[in-house]
Design a protein around this motif. Structure first.
Motif, PDB file in Angstrom:
ATOM      1  N   SER A 121       0.826  -1.215   0.000  1.00  0.00           N
ATOM      2  CA  SER A 121       0.000   0.000   0.000  1.00  0.00           C
ATOM      3  C   SER A 121       0.854   1.257   0.000  1.00  0.00           C
ATOM      4  O   SER A 121       0.746   2.114   0.874  1.00  0.00           O
ATOM      5  CB  SER A 121      -0.929   0.025   1.219  1.00  0.00           C
ATOM      6  OG  SER A 121      -1.804  -1.057   1.177  1.00  0.00           O
ATOM      7  N   THR A 122       1.710   1.369  -1.010  1.00  0.00           N
ATOM      8  CA  THR A 122       2.622   2.500  -1.100  1.00  0.00           C
ATOM      9  C   THR A 122       2.700   3.017  -2.529  1.00  0.00           C
ATOM     10  O   THR A 122       2.427   2.279  -3.480  1.00  0.00           O
ATOM     11  CB  THR A 122       4.032   2.120  -0.589  1.00  0.00           C
ATOM     12  OG1 THR A 122       4.849   3.281  -0.570  1.00  0.00           O
ATOM     13  CG2 THR A 122       4.677   1.049  -1.453  1.00  0.00           C
ATOM     14  N   ASN A 123       3.074   4.276  -2.655  1.00  0.00           N
ATOM     15  CA  ASN A 123       3.282   4.889  -3.968  1.00  0.00           C
ATOM     16  C   ASN A 123       4.757   5.079  -4.266  1.00  0.00           C
ATOM     17  O   ASN A 123       5.107   5.691  -5.266  1.00  0.00           O
ATOM     18  CB  ASN A 123       2.587   6.250  -4.034  1.00  0.00           C
ATOM     19  CG  ASN A 123       1.096   6.110  -4.056  1.00  0.00           C
ATOM     20  OD1 ASN A 123       0.558   5.148  -4.587  1.00  0.00           O
ATOM     21  ND2 ASN A 123       0.412   7.064  -3.457  1.00  0.00           N
ATOM     22  N   VAL A 124       5.618   4.572  -3.380  1.00  0.00           N
ATOM     23  CA  VAL A 124       7.054   4.756  -3.537  1.00  0.00           C
ATOM     24  C   VAL A 124       7.789   3.552  -2.955  1.00  0.00           C
ATOM     25  O   VAL A 124       7.394   3.006  -1.932  1.00  0.00           O
ATOM     26  CB  VAL A 124       7.527   6.068  -2.866  1.00  0.00           C
ATOM     27  CG1 VAL A 124       7.224   6.079  -1.395  1.00  0.00           C
ATOM     28  CG2 VAL A 124       8.997   6.324  -3.113  1.00  0.00           C
ATOM     29  N   LEU A 125       8.837   3.130  -3.668  1.00  0.00           N
ATOM     30  CA  LEU A 125       9.689   2.046  -3.184  1.00  0.00           C
ATOM     31  C   LEU A 125      11.144   2.443  -3.360  1.00  0.00           C
ATOM     32  O   LEU A 125      11.496   3.128  -4.328  1.00  0.00           O
ATOM     33  CB  LEU A 125       9.411   0.753  -3.956  1.00  0.00           C
ATOM     34  CG  LEU A 125       8.064   0.090  -3.686  1.00  0.00           C
ATOM     35  CD1 LEU A 125       7.801  -1.027  -4.691  1.00  0.00           C
ATOM     36  CD2 LEU A 125       8.001  -0.457  -2.261  1.00  0.00           C
ATOM     37  N   PRO A 126      12.013   1.988  -2.442  1.00  0.00           N
ATOM     38  CA  PRO A 126      13.446   2.257  -2.610  1.00  0.00           C
ATOM     39  C   PRO A 126      13.965   1.501  -3.818  1.00  0.00           C
ATOM     40  O   PRO A 126      13.462   0.429  -4.165  1.00  0.00           O
ATOM     41  CB  PRO A 126      14.060   1.734  -1.312  1.00  0.00           C
ATOM     42  CG  PRO A 126      13.069   0.779  -0.753  1.00  0.00           C
ATOM     43  CD  PRO A 126      11.719   1.215  -1.250  1.00  0.00           C
ATOM     44  N   ARG A 127      15.007   2.059  -4.460  1.00  0.00           N
ATOM     45  CA  ARG A 127      15.494   1.475  -5.709  1.00  0.00           C
ATOM     46  C   ARG A 127      17.019   1.403  -5.725  1.00  0.00           C
ATOM     47  O   ARG A 127      17.704   2.352  -5.346  1.00  0.00           O
ATOM     48  CB  ARG A 127      15.005   2.324  -6.880  1.00  0.00           C
ATOM     49  CG  ARG A 127      15.390   1.785  -8.229  1.00  0.00           C
ATOM     50  CD  ARG A 127      14.689   2.553  -9.307  1.00  0.00           C
ATOM     51  NE  ARG A 127      15.226   2.245 -10.609  1.00  0.00           N
ATOM     52  CZ  ARG A 127      14.845   2.819 -11.708  1.00  0.00           C
ATOM     53  NH1 ARG A 127      13.908   3.762 -11.667  1.00  0.00           N
ATOM     54  NH2 ARG A 127      15.376   2.496 -12.861  1.00  0.00           N
TER      55      ARG A 127
END
Length: 172
Positions: A121-127
């Motif tokens: 449930s997120t709009n951002v992930l670490p990359r």
């Protein structure tokens, strides 16, 4: 990329994360105080901040969602908002950072990223570039959406623009 909508979606699912622009965001130490973190969101105008430990290793992401409790505290008596604000004032990034988000690697497919964003449930992930690399940015839902939009416009153009919704809008 001519063909059916099913072909378009299949193609989109198999696109590598590498094709989506990497978003660079500020990186801060886990020992920074919450009041300074709050200021950083406004100073950097960033949707997310990467938090690293004292050794420079990725610890987690901090988004404005972490600060929402300050604006909408759930409390059972009148003193709770005061104590919650006091907690945030004395807390550090290490205490409120989201450490549960999985890292997205450039070799993952868009389908995998979409699944992770829905699951967490997120709009951002670490990359990160690969499993041996440190986190060096994030992937944002809006960047994926803009990428797919550009590919859709190309697809429409290749299909002579016959896939337009013009004339189908009800409130024109």
């Amino acid at each position: 990329m001519t063909g059916s909508l099913e072909d378009f979606l299949t193609n989109m699912r198999s696109i590598s994360v590498l094709e989506i622009p990497k978003k660079k965001v500020p990186e801060l130490s886990s020992s920074i105080s919450c009041d300074k973190l709050f200021s950083c969101f406004f100073d950097y105008d960033s949707p997310v901040i990467i938090i690293k430990d004292e050794k420079g290793k990725f610890l987690g992401l901090l988004t404005p969602k972490n600060f929402l409790k300050l604006f909408n505290p759930v409390h059972s008596d009148l003193r709770d908002p005061f104590f919650q604000a006091l907690y945030f004032e004395n807390a550090t990034a290490d205490e409120i950072v989201d450490k549960k988000l999985p890292i997205v690697y450039d070799d993952l497919k868009l389908e995998d990223v979409a699944e992770l964003m829905l699951k967490y449930s997120t709009n951002v992930l670490p990359r990160a570039k690969d499993r041996k690399s440190e986190v060096e940015g994030v992937i944002l839902f809006i960047d994926i959406l803009n990428f797919v939009k550009d590919k859709w416009l190309e697809y429409k153009e290749q299909n002579d623009g016959s896939l337009s919704c013009e004339g189908d809008i009800l409130n024109e």
